[in-house]
Design a protein around this motif. Structure first.
Motif, short mmCIF file in Angstrom:
data_model
loop_
_atom_site.label_atom_id
_atom_site.label_comp_id
_atom_site.label_asym_id
_atom_site.label_seq_id
_atom_site.Cartn_x
_atom_site.Cartn_y
_atom_site.Cartn_z
N PHE A 1 0.81 -1.21 0.00
CA PHE A 1 0.00 0.00 0.00
C PHE A 1 0.85 1.27 0.00
N GLY A 2 2.16 1.15 0.10
CA GLY A 2 3.02 2.32 0.09
C GLY A 2 2.79 3.23 1.28
N ILE A 3 2.57 2.63 2.43
CA ILE A 3 2.31 3.41 3.64
C ILE A 3 3.59 4.10 4.06
N LYS A 4 3.49 5.37 4.38
CA LYS A 4 4.66 6.18 4.73
C LYS A 4 4.77 6.32 6.25
N ALA A 5 5.95 6.69 6.69
CA ALA A 5 6.21 6.86 8.12
C ALA A 5 5.30 7.91 8.73
N GLU A 6 5.02 8.97 7.98
CA GLU A 6 4.14 10.04 8.48
C GLU A 6 2.75 9.50 8.79
N GLU A 7 2.22 8.66 7.92
CA GLU A 7 0.89 8.09 8.16
C GLU A 7 0.88 7.23 9.42
N LEU A 8 1.93 6.44 9.60
CA LEU A 8 2.00 5.59 10.79
C LEU A 8 2.13 6.42 12.06
N SER A 9 2.92 7.48 12.01
CA SER A 9 3.07 8.31 13.21
C SER A 9 1.77 9.03 13.54
N GLU A 10 1.03 9.44 12.52
CA GLU A 10 -0.28 10.06 12.78
C GLU A 10 -1.27 9.06 13.35
N ALA A 11 -1.09 7.79 13.00
CA ALA A 11 -1.98 6.75 13.50
C ALA A 11 -1.59 6.27 14.90
N GLY A 12 -0.41 6.72 15.39
CA GLY A 12 -0.04 6.40 16.76
C GLY A 12 1.22 5.58 16.93
N ALA A 13 1.97 5.36 15.87
CA ALA A 13 3.22 4.60 16.00
C ALA A 13 4.28 5.47 16.67
N SER A 14 5.07 4.86 17.52
CA SER A 14 6.13 5.60 18.21
C SER A 14 7.36 5.70 17.31
N TYR A 15 8.29 6.54 17.73
CA TYR A 15 9.53 6.75 16.97
C TYR A 15 10.33 5.44 16.89
#
Length: 80
Positions: free
Chosen positions: A55-69
């Motif tokens: 799906f070409g998910i980017k780091a920005e999308e994951l961080s907005e969804a709640g993923a930590s650094y």
């Protein structure tokens, strides 16, 4: 899903393997939710990585969804 992505997705599902247990149609939002549940369970296996790349998910999308650094660092080889 576009035609090529749908074809790739169905190929993965029909062959079984890592993505054999997924439904035949997936939206981008469902894919992001799938990845986030895997990340919260500390599962960075092939299913998670395949879904991110498909799906070409980017780091920005994951961080907005709640993923930590730290989560993003562990997936940096897959993320663009």
């Amino acid at each position: 899903m576009g035609k090529a992505k749908k074809r790739s997705f169905k190929t993965c599902i029909n062959q079984g393997g890592a993505m054999g247990s997924l439904p035949s149609v997936y939206t981008r939002k469902e894919a992001l939710n799938f990845v986030m549940t895997r990340i919260k369970a500390n599962d960075y296996g092939p299913e998670t990585k395949d879904m991110i790349t498909l799906f070409g998910i980017k780091a920005e999308e994951l961080s907005e969804a709640g993923a930590s650094y730290e989560d993003l660092l562990s997936l940096k080889s897959v993320l663009r």
